[in-house]
Motif scaffolding. Structure first.
Motif, PDB file in Angstrom:
ATOM      1  N   VAL A   1      30.936  40.860  33.221  1.00  0.00           N
ATOM      2  CA  VAL A   1      31.870  40.673  34.330  1.00  0.00           C
ATOM      3  C   VAL A   1      33.168  40.144  33.729  1.00  0.00           C
ATOM      4  O   VAL A   1      33.185  39.076  33.113  1.00  0.00           O
ATOM      5  N   PHE A   2      34.255  40.882  33.882  1.00  0.00           N
ATOM      6  CA  PHE A   2      35.552  40.442  33.370  1.00  0.00           C
ATOM      7  C   PHE A   2      36.435  39.992  34.533  1.00  0.00           C
ATOM      8  O   PHE A   2      36.732  40.799  35.432  1.00  0.00           O
ATOM      9  N   ILE A   3      36.808  38.741  34.522  1.00  0.00           N
ATOM     10  CA  ILE A   3      37.654  38.179  35.577  1.00  0.00           C
ATOM     11  C   ILE A   3      39.032  37.860  35.012  1.00  0.00           C
ATOM     12  O   ILE A   3      39.157  37.158  34.000  1.00  0.00           O
ATOM     13  N   LEU A   4      40.079  38.378  35.667  1.00  0.00           N
ATOM     14  CA  LEU A   4      41.441  37.929  35.374  1.00  0.00           C
ATOM     15  C   LEU A   4      41.760  36.837  36.379  1.00  0.00           C
ATOM     16  O   LEU A   4      41.626  37.046  37.593  1.00  0.00           O
ATOM     17  N   ALA A   5      42.152  35.672  35.896  1.00  0.00           N
ATOM     18  CA  ALA A   5      42.451  34.535  36.769  1.00  0.00           C
ATOM     19  C   ALA A   5      43.921  34.160  36.679  1.00  0.00           C
ATOM     20  O   ALA A   5      44.504  34.171  35.586  1.00  0.00           O
ATOM     21  N   ILE A   6      44.502  33.817  37.822  1.00  0.00           N
ATOM     22  CA  ILE A   6      45.915  33.440  37.893  1.00  0.00           C
ATOM     23  C   ILE A   6      46.048  32.090  38.581  1.00  0.00           C
ATOM     24  O   ILE A   6      45.473  31.870  39.660  1.00  0.00           O
ATOM     25  N   GLU A   7      46.775  31.175  37.958  1.00  0.00           N
ATOM     26  CA  GLU A   7      46.998  29.837  38.510  1.00  0.00           C
ATOM     27  C   GLU A   7      48.504  29.583  38.593  1.00  0.00           C
ATOM     28  O   GLU A   7      49.221  29.685  37.592  1.00  0.00           O
ATOM     29  N   SER A   8      48.984  29.261  39.825  1.00  0.00           N
ATOM     30  CA  SER A   8      50.417  29.013  40.013  1.00  0.00           C
ATOM     31  C   SER A   8      50.648  27.970  41.108  1.00  0.00           C
ATOM     32  O   SER A   8      51.545  28.114  41.920  1.00  0.00           O
ATOM     33  N   SER A   9      49.827  26.920  41.122  1.00  0.00           N
ATOM     34  CA  SER A   9      49.894  25.964  42.235  1.00  0.00           C
ATOM     35  C   SER A   9      51.081  25.022  42.167  1.00  0.00           C
ATOM     36  O   SER A   9      51.545  24.527  43.182  1.00  0.00           O
ATOM     37  N   CYS A  10      51.586  24.762  40.951  1.00  0.00           N
ATOM     38  CA  CYS A  10      52.678  23.788  40.817  1.00  0.00           C
ATOM     39  C   CYS A  10      53.766  24.337  39.892  1.00  0.00           C
ATOM     40  O   CYS A  10      54.489  25.248  40.264  1.00  0.00           O
ATOM     41  N   ASP A  11      53.850  23.809  38.687  1.00  0.00           N
ATOM     42  CA  ASP A  11      54.945  24.233  37.805  1.00  0.00           C
ATOM     43  C   ASP A  11      54.472  24.892  36.516  1.00  0.00           C
ATOM     44  O   ASP A  11      55.281  25.132  35.619  1.00  0.00           O
ATOM     45  N   ASP A  12      53.196  25.202  36.415  1.00  0.00           N
ATOM     46  CA  ASP A  12      52.684  25.924  35.250  1.00  0.00           C
ATOM     47  C   ASP A  12      52.221  27.313  35.691  1.00  0.00           C
ATOM     48  O   ASP A  12      51.433  27.431  36.624  1.00  0.00           O
ATOM     49  N   THR A  13      52.725  28.332  35.009  1.00  0.00           N
ATOM     50  CA  THR A  13      52.253  29.693  35.274  1.00  0.00           C
ATOM     51  C   THR A  13      51.154  29.984  34.262  1.00  0.00           C
ATOM     52  O   THR A  13      51.390  29.931  33.056  1.00  0.00           O
ATOM     53  N   ALA A  14      49.947  30.273  34.757  1.00  0.00           N
ATOM     54  CA  ALA A  14      48.813  30.426  33.846  1.00  0.00           C
ATOM     55  C   ALA A  14      47.992  31.665  34.196  1.00  0.00           C
ATOM     56  O   ALA A  14      47.856  32.036  35.367  1.00  0.00           O
ATOM     57  N   ALA A  15      47.457  32.285  33.153  1.00  0.00           N
ATOM     58  CA  ALA A  15      46.550  33.428  33.325  1.00  0.00           C
ATOM     59  C   ALA A  15      45.452  33.334  32.279  1.00  0.00           C
ATOM     60  O   ALA A  15      45.685  32.873  31.157  1.00  0.00           O
TER      61      ALA A  15
END
Length: 340
Positions: free
Chosen positions: A6-20
Motif C-alpha cells: 500500500v503506497f500512501i502519499l501524505a500531505i501536511e499543511s496545517s501551519c507554516d511547514d509544507t510537507a509531503a
C-alpha cells in the motif's frame, strides 16, 4: 490479510511547514519538509504569508517526496491530507492539491486529524523505536496544543486533560520573547537551560483542578519577575540567561509531569507516549525517561523528525484508514478546529 504494497502519499499543511511523505504500508520511504523562514522576522506565523508560501512549495515538495521514495504517482494507492486543525488558508492549499491529484489518479482520498497523527506517529515502523500497545496515554505538546489523551485503539481516543489557555509551546515562545530571544524561542530556552541551574529562580506553578493545564499565569509571573529584576539591574537577563531559561524549563516540565502522574493514577495506565513539536525538548525527554525508571512506567518518545509537523505522521494514519476502507469524497471540507 494485510496488503503487501500500500503506497500512501501524505500531505501536511496545517501551519507554516509544507510537507509531503510517501509510505509503503507503515514504513516511511520519504519525508520532505519545506520550512517558511519568512515568519521569523514577525515573531510568529502570519497566516496570509503562510498560505502563499504553501502554494509556492507544495508542487516541488510533493515532487521531491515521490522522487526520494523512487515511486511513480501511478503506483500510489491513496492520498492522505491534513483536514485540521490548523490555519484555514494553509489547510485549503493542502486539501485542494490532494483532492485534485486523487481525482486525476482516480484513487481514494483520506482526510486526517492532525492531532491524531501526532499520537499515531508512534506506529511508524522505525528501526530502534518500539510501538506502544493499547491502551496508552498520549501527551501531545505543541505550539497550539497541550493535551492528555487516553488512546484505546487507532481511532478511539478521548481527551482527558487539556490547556485552558496557552499551549505549552506558546508558553516557551512567549517566555523567550520576554527574554529578548528571537522567534521561535522554545528551542533556544532548551539550549540555554542545559547550561543553567534549574532551581536558581523559583516560579509559582498555577493551581488547576483535575488533569487540565494553564500556562498564562506562569507567563505573567515570568514577565513581572523580569521587569522587576531588570529595573534593579539592566543587565540581569544577559548575566543570568542560562539560569533563567533552566528555571523556566524546569517549572514547565514539573507542571507537565504532575499532570501525567495524576492521569496514570486516575486511569491505571502506565504506558506514556509523547508527541508534538515540544516533545523535541531535551529536558522533557530526559525527565520522562527518568520517571520511567522511578515509577515503572513504559515511555515512548518518537524519532525527532516525527515530533514537529511532518507528513509521515499523516501517512501512518492514512495507512490505518486505508486498511479500514475509511475514504472521503471530494466534498470533504477543511476545518480550522476539529475534534477526535
Amino acid at each position: 490479510m494485510q496488503n503487501p504494497e500500500v503506497f500512501i502519499l501524505a500531505i501536511e499543511s496545517s501551519c507554516d511547514d509544507t510537507a509531503a511523505a510517501v509510505l509503503k504500508n507503515d514504513k516511511v520511504l520519504s519525508n520532505v519538509v519545506a520550512n517558511q523562514l519568512i515568519h521569523n522576522q514577525y515573531g510568529g506565523v502570519v497566516p496570509e504569508l503562510a498560505s502563499r508560501a504553501h502554494q509556492q512549495n507544495i508542487v516541488p515538495v510533493v515532487d521531491a517526496a515521490l522522487k526520494k521514495a523512487n515511486i511513480q504517482k501511478e503506483q500510489l494507492s491513496a492520498i492522505a491530507f491534513t483536514q485540521g486543525p490548523g490555519l484555514m488558508g494553509s489547510l485549503l492549499v493542502g486539501s485542494s492539491f490532494a483532492k485534485s491529484l486523487a481525482l486525476a489518479l482516480n484513487i481514494p482520498l483520506l482526510a486526517i486529524n492532525h492531532m491524531q497523527a501526532h499520537v499515531l506517529a508512534h506506529f511508524i515502523d522505525e528501526e530502534g523505536f518500539e510501538k506502544p500497545s493499547f491502551p496508552f496515554l498520549a501527551l501531545t505538546i505543541s505550539g497550539g496544543h497541550t493535551q492528555i489523551i487516553k488512546v484505546e485503539d487507532y481511532f478511539t481516543m478521548t481527551i482527558i486533560g487539556e490547556t485552558t489557555d496557552d499551549a505549552v509551546g506558546e508558553a516557551f515562545d512567549k517566555s523567550a520573547k520576554i527574554l529578548g530571544l528571537p522567534y521561535p524561542g522554545g528551542p533556544l530556552i532548551d539550549k540555554y537551560a542545559q547550561l543553567g541551574n534549574p532551581k536558581a529562580f523559583p516560579f509559582t506553578k498555577p493551581k488547576v483542578a483535575g488533569l487540565d493545564f494553564s500556562f498564562s499565569g506562569l507567563k505573567t509571573a515570568i514577565l513581572y519577575f523580569i521587569q522587576k529584576k531588570t529595573s534593579e539591574n539592566p543587565n540581569f537577563v544577559t548575566e543570568n540567561l542560562n539560569d533563567i531559561c533552566a528555571s523556566i524549563q524546569h517549572t514547565i516540565i514539573e507542571i507537565l509531569m504532575n499532570k501525567i502522574k495524576l492521569s496514570v493514577k486516575e486511569t491505571g495506565i502506565k504506558q506514556i507516549a509523547i508527541g508534538g513539536g515540544v516533545s523535541a525538548n531535551s529536558g522533557i525527554r530526559t525527565t520522562l525517561k527518568e520517571t520511567e525508571k522511578k515509577y515503572g512506567w513504559k515511555t515512548y518518545i518518537p524519532k525527532f523528525e516525527y515530533t514537529t509537523d511532518n507528513a509521515a505522521m499523516i501517512g501512518i494514519v492514512g495507512y490505518q484508514k486505508y486498511l479500514s476502507q475509511t475514504f472521503e469524497n471530494s466534498n470533504v471540507v477543511s476545518k480550522a478546529r476539529i475534534q477526535f
